[in-house]
Write a protein that holds these residues in place. Structure first.
Motif, PDB file in Angstrom:
ATOM      1  N   MET A 276       0.424  -1.491  -0.205  1.00 54.74           N
ATOM      2  CA  MET A 276      -0.005   0.209   0.284  1.00 54.74           C
ATOM      3  C   MET A 276       0.386   1.369  -0.126  1.00 54.74           C
ATOM      4  O   MET A 276       1.370   1.353   0.823  1.00 54.74           O
ATOM      5  CB  MET A 276      -0.793   0.129   1.335  1.00 54.74           C
ATOM      6  N   THR A 277       0.335   2.603  -0.373  1.00 52.60           N
ATOM      7  CA  THR A 277       1.368   3.237  -0.492  1.00 52.60           C
ATOM      8  C   THR A 277       0.632   4.752   0.030  1.00 52.60           C
ATOM      9  O   THR A 277      -1.100   4.044   0.087  1.00 52.60           O
ATOM     10  CB  THR A 277       1.342   3.929  -2.237  1.00 52.60           C
ATOM     11  N   ASP A 278       1.060   5.094  -0.194  1.00 51.78           N
ATOM     12  CA  ASP A 278       0.441   6.599   1.081  1.00 51.78           C
ATOM     13  C   ASP A 278       0.192   7.649  -0.233  1.00 51.78           C
ATOM     14  O   ASP A 278       0.301   9.237  -0.024  1.00 51.78           O
ATOM     15  CB  ASP A 278       1.219   7.658   1.668  1.00 51.78           C
ATOM     16  N   LEU A 279      -0.610   7.463  -1.423  1.00 45.94           N
ATOM     17  CA  LEU A 279      -1.149   8.556  -2.265  1.00 45.94           C
ATOM     18  C   LEU A 279      -2.495   9.115  -1.600  1.00 45.94           C
ATOM     19  O   LEU A 279      -3.532   8.461  -1.347  1.00 45.94           O
ATOM     20  CB  LEU A 279      -1.239   7.933  -4.004  1.00 45.94           C
ATOM     21  N   ASN A 280      -2.845   9.292  -2.523  1.00 48.47           N
ATOM     22  CA  ASN A 280      -4.265  10.862  -2.753  1.00 48.47           C
ATOM     23  C   ASN A 280      -4.956  10.039  -3.962  1.00 48.47           C
ATOM     24  O   ASN A 280      -4.313  10.828  -5.033  1.00 48.47           O
ATOM     25  CB  ASN A 280      -4.256  12.216  -2.574  1.00 48.47           C
ATOM     26  N   ILE A 281      -5.205   8.988  -3.906  1.00 51.02           N
ATOM     27  CA  ILE A 281      -6.156   8.436  -4.615  1.00 51.02           C
ATOM     28  C   ILE A 281      -7.817   9.433  -4.631  1.00 51.02           C
ATOM     29  O   ILE A 281      -8.246   9.569  -3.661  1.00 51.02           O
ATOM     30  CB  ILE A 281      -5.894   7.447  -4.816  1.00 51.02           C
ATOM     31  N   VAL A 282      -8.225   9.846  -6.312  1.00 50.97           N
ATOM     32  CA  VAL A 282      -9.106  10.032  -6.368  1.00 50.97           C
ATOM     33  C   VAL A 282     -10.427   8.671  -7.331  1.00 50.97           C
ATOM     34  O   VAL A 282     -10.050   8.808  -7.756  1.00 50.97           O
ATOM     35  CB  VAL A 282      -9.500  11.544  -6.582  1.00 50.97           C
ATOM     36  N   ALA A 283     -11.029   7.955  -6.506  1.00 45.02           N
ATOM     37  CA  ALA A 283     -12.044   7.256  -7.766  1.00 45.02           C
ATOM     38  C   ALA A 283     -13.005   7.974  -8.551  1.00 45.02           C
ATOM     39  O   ALA A 283     -13.500   8.538  -7.360  1.00 45.02           O
ATOM     40  CB  ALA A 283     -12.301   6.052  -7.278  1.00 45.02           C
ATOM     41  N   LEU A 284     -13.617   8.162  -9.505  1.00 43.48           N
ATOM     42  CA  LEU A 284     -14.542   8.638 -10.405  1.00 43.48           C
ATOM     43  C   LEU A 284     -15.920   7.558 -10.066  1.00 43.48           C
ATOM     44  O   LEU A 284     -15.345   6.556 -10.946  1.00 43.48           O
ATOM     45  CB  LEU A 284     -14.526   9.590 -11.211  1.00 43.48           C
ATOM     46  N   VAL A 285     -16.723   7.886  -9.005  1.00 49.01           N
ATOM     47  CA  VAL A 285     -18.220   6.649  -9.930  1.00 49.01           C
ATOM     48  C   VAL A 285     -19.468   7.957 -10.427  1.00 49.01           C
ATOM     49  O   VAL A 285     -19.192   8.183 -10.531  1.00 49.01           O
ATOM     50  CB  VAL A 285     -18.098   6.055  -8.368  1.00 49.01           C
ATOM     51  N   SER A 286     -19.870   6.795 -10.824  1.00 43.91           N
ATOM     52  CA  SER A 286     -21.452   7.221 -10.727  1.00 43.91           C
ATOM     53  C   SER A 286     -21.916   6.221 -10.997  1.00 43.91           C
ATOM     54  O   SER A 286     -22.182   4.947 -11.018  1.00 43.91           O
ATOM     55  CB  SER A 286     -20.700   6.880 -12.915  1.00 43.91           C
ATOM     56  N   VAL A 287     -23.593   6.367 -11.404  1.00 37.71           N
ATOM     57  CA  VAL A 287     -24.799   5.651 -10.975  1.00 37.71           C
ATOM     58  C   VAL A 287     -24.959   4.657 -12.492  1.00 37.71           C
ATOM     59  O   VAL A 287     -24.750   4.679 -13.777  1.00 37.71           O
ATOM     60  CB  VAL A 287     -25.875   6.039 -11.234  1.00 37.71           C
ATOM     61  N   GLY A 288     -24.448   3.187 -12.256  1.00 36.52           N
ATOM     62  CA  GLY A 288     -24.370   2.107 -13.776  1.00 36.52           C
ATOM     63  C   GLY A 288     -25.909   1.373 -14.376  1.00 36.52           C
ATOM     64  O   GLY A 288     -27.558   2.179 -13.140  1.00 36.52           O
ATOM     65  N   ALA A 289     -26.449   0.507 -14.434  1.00 42.62           N
ATOM     66  CA  ALA A 289     -27.531   0.700 -15.274  1.00 42.62           C
ATOM     67  C   ALA A 289     -27.331  -1.532 -15.706  1.00 42.62           C
ATOM     68  O   ALA A 289     -26.486  -1.274 -16.014  1.00 42.62           O
ATOM     69  CB  ALA A 289     -28.115   0.687 -16.033  1.00 42.62           C
ATOM     70  N   HIS A 290     -28.252  -2.238 -14.859  1.00 45.91           N
ATOM     71  CA  HIS A 290     -27.777  -3.580 -15.387  1.00 45.91           C
ATOM     72  C   HIS A 290     -28.018  -3.637 -16.142  1.00 45.91           C
ATOM     73  O   HIS A 290     -29.066  -3.012 -16.653  1.00 45.91           O
ATOM     74  CB  HIS A 290     -28.929  -3.934 -13.626  1.00 45.91           C
ATOM     75  N   PRO A 291     -27.770  -4.413 -17.198  1.00 44.67           N
ATOM     76  CA  PRO A 291     -27.560  -4.943 -18.723  1.00 44.67           C
ATOM     77  C   PRO A 291     -28.804  -5.347 -19.020  1.00 44.67           C
ATOM     78  O   PRO A 291     -29.367  -5.189 -20.143  1.00 44.67           O
ATOM     79  CB  PRO A 291     -26.778  -5.801 -19.174  1.00 44.67           C
ATOM     80  N   THR A 292     -30.162  -6.309 -17.979  1.00 48.80           N
ATOM     81  CA  THR A 292     -30.582  -6.872 -18.445  1.00 48.80           C
ATOM     82  C   THR A 292     -31.954  -6.085 -18.200  1.00 48.80           C
ATOM     83  O   THR A 292     -32.590  -5.579 -18.438  1.00 48.80           O
ATOM     84  CB  THR A 292     -30.780  -8.452 -18.487  1.00 48.80           C
ATOM     85  N   SER A 293     -32.043  -5.650 -16.331  1.00 49.94           N
ATOM     86  CA  SER A 293     -33.218  -4.987 -15.630  1.00 49.94           C
ATOM     87  C   SER A 293     -32.860  -3.106 -16.104  1.00 49.94           C
ATOM     88  O   SER A 293     -34.428  -2.879 -16.111  1.00 49.94           O
ATOM     89  CB  SER A 293     -33.278  -5.457 -14.619  1.00 49.94           C
ATOM     90  N   ALA A 294     -31.411  -3.124 -16.990  1.00 53.46           N
ATOM     91  CA  ALA A 294     -31.469  -1.291 -16.567  1.00 53.46           C
ATOM     92  C   ALA A 294     -31.533  -0.749 -15.038  1.00 53.46           C
ATOM     93  O   ALA A 294     -31.733   0.314 -14.965  1.00 53.46           O
ATOM     94  CB  ALA A 294     -32.627  -1.071 -17.580  1.00 53.46           C
TER      95      ALA A 294
END
Ligand SMILES: Cc1cc2nc3c(=O)[nH]c(=O)nc-3n(C[C@H](O)[C@H](O)[C@H](O)COP(=O)(O)OP(=O)(O)OC[C@H]3O[C@@H](n4cnc5c(N)ncnc54)[C@H](O)[C@@H]3O)c2cc1C
Lengths: 257, 409
Positions: free
Chosen positions: A1-19
């Motif tokens: 593990m490193t002491d990096l400043n990491i940002v993960a950009l997340v979004s809202v997905g959609a289920h491939p069949t039920s959406a």
């Protein structure tokens, strides 16, 4: 593990069949990668609606907080993210390579990198080490191949399906996690004003067009078994000569390494 | 034209008609005549030489009745020259940046050139921008009017930043009406998005149809389509248009007017990493060594796969006989592979097997039987015993590796 400043950009997905809304597959992989690198120091960032239930899926992966830059649907997320990241001490931004809803052009990480003036890595699979502000990373290529890259930090990196599979989201932590909304100025996206989204049409199957001038040729094309001819055949050669020919072809095609 | 042998009724009719001016030339060598002493003489050699009948079989007609259709009527098979499409002064340019996987135009690239051709119409020119060396010999029939080769060490290997700079130089020189890149994982998708970010163009991505001034592409996770006005930069999916098939093009060389601005690369390529070929899913593997019923020494087969760094595959017979696991079966009931090089050792090429390798680029066959179907499919076939050839190949690769090490040292 490193002491990096990491940002993960997340979004809202959609289920491939039920959406139905869910955590987006690739974004979850980005979070997984971030968790492996930075553990609890990983910061989650979303631009959109803080009330979205699906966001809790990311908190369920073991994080306590998720920051949301609040904006209505159909607004442009890019300027907000640029503003936010420019002011922060972020060294690595992780994103998926394509959103599951909306346009899904996969342009966001590239535009972000361009606006911030940071380098961009596509298809990040693994961060091997970070030294003196330079990261050594593995990039996933098609056909299961990997390439080693050296990239200066800070940088933007997108992950695709070659990144580690995301851990399951646990219900308890998902409930307990905090979603922190930030007020920002909203910029409208002009695209949807002039373009229209519609359910995907099945693509037409490509027909095999036979351009034959005579009946005999058409018959031949319709009944041909193997697309034969043209191949070079080495007969009555010693195994060494045969092997040499194969070897030459392998070298020419660049598959021997 | 075809090689089918046909009767020529007209020639036969001329041969029968003594008044026809060509009668004499249609007569075949005389087979019998009246000798000086009133005895009929025959030339058995001419009779036995026979003639080739309509089915392509040699016929001997001892009655002497057969006339005309001497020998095979063959139209000299002419290579069909497609019409050349010339554009002297293009009104505008359409720039295409093909992927050139392995130095050749892929089918995706050709579809893209077909789309570019459609957009260029009669007055525009299709410019293909390629980096480094290539092995492609058919730019003309793929629809390339102008070819711009960008050369230099800076563009070799993985150098997206340098390439984008070069493409921006092309942008300022030609100001193309459209930029077309393949939306593929083999480079085009990334390069196109980088270029879009650099030029500040909003691209249409995953475009699968261009109709008039509208582009339709997939959106989101592929459940939706997005339809919009055709932008300048298009990242198109495979089969976005029909490839060019009935014209030839000039492939006139273009040069970059100015040197490309040089910048320190912020992303440095340290080269490919060795991955265990056995771990690569077969459907994705680039290089497959596949064994069939003609492989007798399976231990050596496995060694060969390791020596070559190839992913292993097998025919159904090899799997049924228990020499290979089921998940290694290639073909209709196994995996459909997409390898660039498929080395088939001792596989006869049953149709069920050939179906599975339909998408492979280069097929190499090693087989005892020169008449088998695999050899008809293969680009290179070596007739001989699989064990001996594999052993020789392993030896050759070993010496090559040795040389490489010595060169590096
Ligand atoms: C419904 C159905 C589905 C099928 N699906 C598949 C499938 O998915 N995949 C598949 O592979 N098959 C499939 N098959 C089987 C297929 O029809 C063939 O039987 C099979 O592919 C033949 O395998 P082979 O080429 O290894 O063996 P063979 O046909 O026995 O060929 C062996 C070859 O090796 C050569 N040879 C022999 N000795 C040597 C030597 N010492 N050196 C070099 N060459 C040598 C021979 O000349 C011959 O060409 C299917 C069949 C059916 C009916």
């Amino acid at each position: 593990m490193t002491d990096l400043n990491i940002v993960a950009l997340v979004s809202v997905g959609a289920h491939p069949t039920s959406a139905r809304p869910r955590r987006a597959e690739q974004d979850a992989r980005a979070v997984e990668l971030g968790l492996r690198l930075a553990g609890q120091n990983l910061q989650l960032l979303h631009a959109g609606d803080p009330q979205a239930e699906a966001l809790r899926g990311y908190l369920g992966m073991g994080l306590e907080q998720l920051d949301v830059l609040e904006q209505p649907e159909g607004a442009d997320a890019l300027p907000l993210l640029v503003d936010y990241l420019q002011g922060s001490r972020t060294q690595l931004v992780l994103t998926g390579s394509q959103a599951e809803t909306g346009e899904g052009s996969g342009m966001l990480p590239f535009l972000l990198a361009e606006r911030l003036g940071w380098p961009m890595v596509v298809g990040l699979a693994e961060v091997e080490k970070v030294e003196n502000g330079v990261a050594q990373v593995l990039q996933a290529l098609p056909r299961g191949q990997r390439r080693r890259l050296k990239v200066r930090l800070p940088c933007v990196a997108s992950v695709d399906n070659a990144a580690p599979v995301a851990r399951q989201s646990a219900f308890g932590p998902a409930r307990r996690g905090q979603i922190e909304a930030h007020e920002v100025t909203v910029v409208d996206d002009t695209l949807l004003a002039e373009a229209s989204l519609q359910p995907a049409k099945p693509r037409p199957k490509r027909l095999k067009v036979i351009k034959a001038k005579t009946g005999a040729e058409r018959m031949k094309a319709a009944t041909a078994k193997a697309s034969g001819g043209g191949g070079q055949i080495l007969k009555d050669v010693s195994p060494q000569e045969g092997a040499e020919a194969i070897f030459k072809l392998l070298i020419e095609e660049g598959v021997l390494r | 034209m075809s090689d089918i042998i046909r009767r020529d009724p007209r020639a036969e009719w001329i041969a029968r008609n003594r008044l026809h001016p060509l009668h004499a030339s249609m007569q075949k060598a005389e087979t019998s005549w009246m000798g000086p002493n009133g005895i009929v003489r025959k030339n058995p050699h001419v009779i036995a030489a026979g003639f080739v009948g309509p089915a392509g079989l040699k016929r001997i007609d001892r009655s002497g009745a057969q006339q005309g259709t001497v020998g095979k009527r063959s139209n000299a098979s002419v290579e069909v020259q497609l019409p050349l499409h010339i554009i002297e002064q293009p009104a505008f340019h359409i720039c295409v940046v093909p992927d050139m996987v392995g130095g050749r135009l892929s089918s995706h690239d050709k579809d893209l050139l077909g789309l570019a051709r459609k957009l260029a119409g009669d007055s525009g020119a299709v410019v293909a921008v390629i980096f480094g060396e290539d092995k492609e010999g058919a730019f003309d029939t793929a629809g390339v009017d102008r070819l711009l080769r960008v050369q230099g060490d800076a563009f070799d290997g993985y150098a997206p930043e340098a390439r984008v700079l070069a493409l921006s130089a092309v942008e300022s020189q030609l100001a193309p009406r459209h930029w077309l890149l393949p939306d593929s994982r083999t480079g085009g998708g990334e390069l196109g998005r980088r270029l879009a970010a650099k030029l500040g163009e909003r691209p249409a991505t995953r475009v699968w149809q261009v109709a008039g001034e509208q582009a339709i592409g997939r959106a989101g996770s592929g459940q939706q389509d997005i339809q919009r006005a055709l932008p300048r930069l298009i990242l198109a999916a495979a089969e976005c248009a029909e490839p060019v098939s009935d014209t030839r093009h000039e492939v006139r060389l273009l040069e970059l007017a100015e040197k490309v601005a040089h910048s320190l690369p912020r992303v440095e390529d340290l080269g490919p990493v060795a991955v265990d070929p056995a771990q690569i899913p077969m459907a994705e593997a680039e290089f497959i060594l596949s064994g069939g019923n003609g492989v007798k020494d399976w231990k050596m087969f496995h060694q060969a796969a390791i020596a070559l760094g190839a992913t292993e595959g097998a025919s159904r017979v090899a799997v049924d006989d228990g020499f290979m696991p089921r998940n290694r079966q290639v073909g209709a009931t196994g995996t459909w592979v997409t390898a660039r090089v498929y080395l088939a050792v001792g596989i006869s090429g049953a149709i069920q097997h050939l179906q599975g390798i339909g998408a492979c680029d280069k097929v190499v066959a090693v087989n005892m039987d020169p008449g088998c179907d695999m050899i008809k499919r293969a680009d290179l076939s070596v007739i001989g015993d699989s064990a001996a050839i594999l052993a020789a190949l392993m030896e050759r690769v070993a010496t090559w590796r040795q040389e490489g090490k010595r060169d590096a040292a």
